[in-house]
Design an enzyme around this catalytic site. Sequence first.
Site, PDB file in Angstrom:
ATOM      1  N   VAL A  71     -18.333 -39.106  58.022  1.00  0.00           N
ATOM      2  CA  VAL A  71     -17.917 -39.907  56.461  1.00  0.00           C
ATOM      3  C   VAL A  71     -17.296 -41.204  56.847  1.00  0.00           C
ATOM      4  O   VAL A  71     -17.011 -41.997  56.285  1.00  0.00           O
ATOM      5  CB  VAL A  71     -17.711 -39.209  56.375  1.00  0.00           C
ATOM      6  N   SER A 147      -5.614 -35.150  46.669  1.00  0.00           N
ATOM      7  CA  SER A 147      -4.576 -33.638  46.635  1.00  0.00           C
ATOM      8  C   SER A 147      -3.577 -33.365  45.473  1.00  0.00           C
ATOM      9  O   SER A 147      -3.410 -34.390  45.791  1.00  0.00           O
ATOM     10  CB  SER A 147      -4.168 -33.513  47.846  1.00  0.00           C
ATOM     11  N   TYR A 160      -1.653 -38.558  55.164  1.00  0.00           N
ATOM     12  CA  TYR A 160      -2.149 -38.300  54.302  1.00  0.00           C
ATOM     13  C   TYR A 160      -1.721 -38.245  52.477  1.00  0.00           C
ATOM     14  O   TYR A 160      -2.479 -38.354  52.102  1.00  0.00           O
ATOM     15  CB  TYR A 160      -2.309 -36.117  54.610  1.00  0.00           C
ATOM     16  N   SER A 163      -3.295 -41.420  51.529  1.00  0.00           N
ATOM     17  CA  SER A 163      -5.054 -41.920  51.865  1.00  0.00           C
ATOM     18  C   SER A 163      -4.737 -41.408  49.767  1.00  0.00           C
ATOM     19  O   SER A 163      -6.348 -41.885  49.470  1.00  0.00           O
ATOM     20  CB  SER A 163      -5.606 -40.922  52.856  1.00  0.00           C
ATOM     21  N   LYS A 164      -4.643 -40.197  50.057  1.00  0.00           N
ATOM     22  CA  LYS A 164      -4.729 -39.123  48.835  1.00  0.00           C
ATOM     23  C   LYS A 164      -4.750 -39.981  47.487  1.00  0.00           C
ATOM     24  O   LYS A 164      -5.275 -39.902  46.469  1.00  0.00           O
ATOM     25  CB  LYS A 164      -4.332 -37.708  48.419  1.00  0.00           C
ATOM     26  N   ILE A 193      -4.032 -24.487  48.857  1.00  0.00           N
ATOM     27  CA  ILE A 193      -6.104 -23.431  48.991  1.00  0.00           C
ATOM     28  C   ILE A 193      -5.598 -23.081  50.043  1.00  0.00           C
ATOM     29  O   ILE A 193      -5.467 -23.338  51.151  1.00  0.00           O
ATOM     30  CB  ILE A 193      -6.664 -24.597  48.384  1.00  0.00           C
TER      31      ILE A 193
HETATM   32  P1  NAD Z   1     -11.192 -28.004  55.844  1.00  0.00           P
HETATM   33  O1  NAD Z   1     -10.481 -28.053  57.105  1.00  0.00           O
HETATM   34  O2  NAD Z   1     -11.671 -26.309  55.396  1.00  0.00           O
HETATM   35  O3  NAD Z   1     -12.077 -29.081  55.749  1.00  0.00           O
HETATM   36  C1  NAD Z   1     -12.603 -29.723  55.499  1.00  0.00           C
HETATM   37  C2  NAD Z   1     -14.049 -30.438  56.325  1.00  0.00           C
HETATM   38  O4  NAD Z   1     -13.840 -31.871  56.331  1.00  0.00           O
HETATM   39  C3  NAD Z   1     -13.901 -29.826  57.445  1.00  0.00           C
HETATM   40  O5  NAD Z   1     -15.493 -28.825  57.618  1.00  0.00           O
HETATM   41  C4  NAD Z   1     -14.047 -30.941  58.413  1.00  0.00           C
HETATM   42  O6  NAD Z   1     -14.600 -30.446  59.509  1.00  0.00           O
HETATM   43  C5  NAD Z   1     -14.541 -32.349  57.883  1.00  0.00           C
HETATM   44  N1  NAD Z   1     -14.504 -33.216  58.443  1.00  0.00           N
HETATM   45  C6  NAD Z   1     -13.415 -33.561  58.942  1.00  0.00           C
HETATM   46  N2  NAD Z   1     -13.357 -34.905  59.663  1.00  0.00           N
HETATM   47  C7  NAD Z   1     -14.823 -35.110  59.236  1.00  0.00           C
HETATM   48  C8  NAD Z   1     -15.633 -36.494  59.031  1.00  0.00           C
HETATM   49  N3  NAD Z   1     -14.889 -37.509  59.917  1.00  0.00           N
HETATM   50  N4  NAD Z   1     -17.205 -36.429  58.587  1.00  0.00           N
HETATM   51  C9  NAD Z   1     -17.367 -35.312  58.145  1.00  0.00           C
HETATM   52  N5  NAD Z   1     -16.769 -34.586  57.744  1.00  0.00           N
HETATM   53  C10 NAD Z   1     -15.381 -33.976  58.315  1.00  0.00           C
HETATM   54  O7  NAD Z   1     -10.715 -27.878  55.122  1.00  0.00           O
HETATM   55  P2  NAD Z   1      -9.869 -27.635  52.883  1.00  0.00           P
HETATM   56  O8  NAD Z   1      -8.484 -27.287  52.199  1.00  0.00           O
HETATM   57  O9  NAD Z   1     -11.124 -26.604  52.623  1.00  0.00           O
HETATM   58  O10 NAD Z   1     -10.305 -29.592  52.957  1.00  0.00           O
HETATM   59  C11 NAD Z   1     -11.394 -30.093  51.681  1.00  0.00           C
HETATM   60  C12 NAD Z   1     -10.763 -30.869  51.207  1.00  0.00           C
HETATM   61  O11 NAD Z   1     -10.074 -30.884  49.998  1.00  0.00           O
HETATM   62  C13 NAD Z   1      -9.966 -31.752  52.083  1.00  0.00           C
HETATM   63  O12 NAD Z   1     -10.482 -32.982  51.741  1.00  0.00           O
HETATM   64  C14 NAD Z   1      -8.236 -31.937  52.275  1.00  0.00           C
HETATM   65  O13 NAD Z   1      -7.763 -33.124  52.769  1.00  0.00           O
HETATM   66  C15 NAD Z   1      -8.644 -31.431  50.637  1.00  0.00           C
HETATM   67  N6  NAD Z   1      -7.600 -30.787  49.739  1.00  0.00           N
HETATM   68  C16 NAD Z   1      -6.880 -29.184  50.610  1.00  0.00           C
HETATM   69  C17 NAD Z   1      -6.086 -28.428  49.931  1.00  0.00           C
HETATM   70  C18 NAD Z   1      -5.588 -27.528  51.020  1.00  0.00           C
HETATM   71  O14 NAD Z   1      -4.805 -27.098  50.451  1.00  0.00           O
HETATM   72  N7  NAD Z   1      -6.708 -27.035  51.559  1.00  0.00           N
HETATM   73  C19 NAD Z   1      -5.544 -28.966  49.202  1.00  0.00           C
HETATM   74  C20 NAD Z   1      -5.095 -30.401  48.627  1.00  0.00           C
HETATM   75  C21 NAD Z   1      -6.460 -30.782  48.576  1.00  0.00           C
END
Ligand code: NAD
Length: 265
Positions: A71, A147, A160, A163-164, A193
């Site tokens: 992306v 986030s 991080y 960005s958010k 999460i």
């Molecule tokens: P995750 O690591 O399981 O998922 C992130 C996905 O993004 C992975 O599958 C990864 O391969 C993919 N990715 C990374 N770089 C990429 C790129 N350049 N192009 C395409 N895909 C790419 O983690 P998640 O927790 O499912 O995260 C999903 C979203 O939720 C993220 O934006 C994260 O910042 C946000 N988030 C997560 C939490 C948490 O506690 N898990 C909290 C707040 C926000």
Amino acid sequence: MHAELENAFGLTGRVAVVTGAAGGIGRQAAITFAQAGADVVIADVGEPGLAETAQLVEKEGRRAVVRRTDVSQRAEVDALASTSLDEYGRIDVWANVAGIIRYSPIVDMAESDLRAVLDVNLFGVYWGVAAAGRAMTDGGSIINIASAGGDMPAPTLSGYGMSKAAVMHLTKTAATELGPRGIRVNAIAPGFIETPMVAPYYTDESGREDLDAKARIFETRRAQSPLSATGEPTDISYCMLYLAADASRFVTGQVLRPNGGVFMA
Ligand code: NAD
């Protein structure tokens, strides 16, 4: 359920593009959208995970088109939109979920780490909003995953968090630009999460989980929540379903915060 509610909360006949769909929240979003009746295009840099997500979507009786996409590369995001138009002729929902995290005090931050986080978490969402905004010709819903880290500053999370926070602002600007064409743009700012993103907190280099460390981390996180709760991917994907569906037709430019009450805007 009453047919009126099925229409309001369902996605029958819709097409949803989901980035970051190889695991975690993105995978669950693809499954939830499929359960609601949508066909999907799923994108990620992690190809084995994408193939597994495709199987899970197909188990729900819906079609999944897999498209490897980094992306951070604008041309690849544009190609993702073209894939959906070629395969389905439309895009109704576009979910920007892909994200990465890097930890460092500001004084020690490696330029490469800062740029990597901004490239994926901010530019990646920007290119997604732009591609979806061009491709959606019949209204639609764009959902950006931000986030709680975009609201709450924390040591080592400058890149991080920046960005958010920027994704929340981008969401509001995009809502003003795309609203006149019937395209809604909203963000979700999840709290903690359980996904692969947080696993490094309690997993060693060989991939073994330290269950005591995991219990301690979850206990600390629960203690921050009035509900004594941490989240699961469905806690986010169900919010995404609401924002994707017609039930939220009056909602745009908003940030939804499923976080167990840890932060209240
Ligand atoms: P995750 O690591 O399981 O998922 C992130 C996905 O993004 C992975 O599958 C990864 O391969 C993919 N990715 C990374 N770089 C990429 C790129 N350049 N192009 C395409 N895909 C790419 O983690 P998640 O927790 O499912 O995260 C999903 C979203 O939720 C993220 O934006 C994260 O910042 C946000 N988030 C997560 C939490 C948490 O506690 N898990 C909290 C707040 C926000």
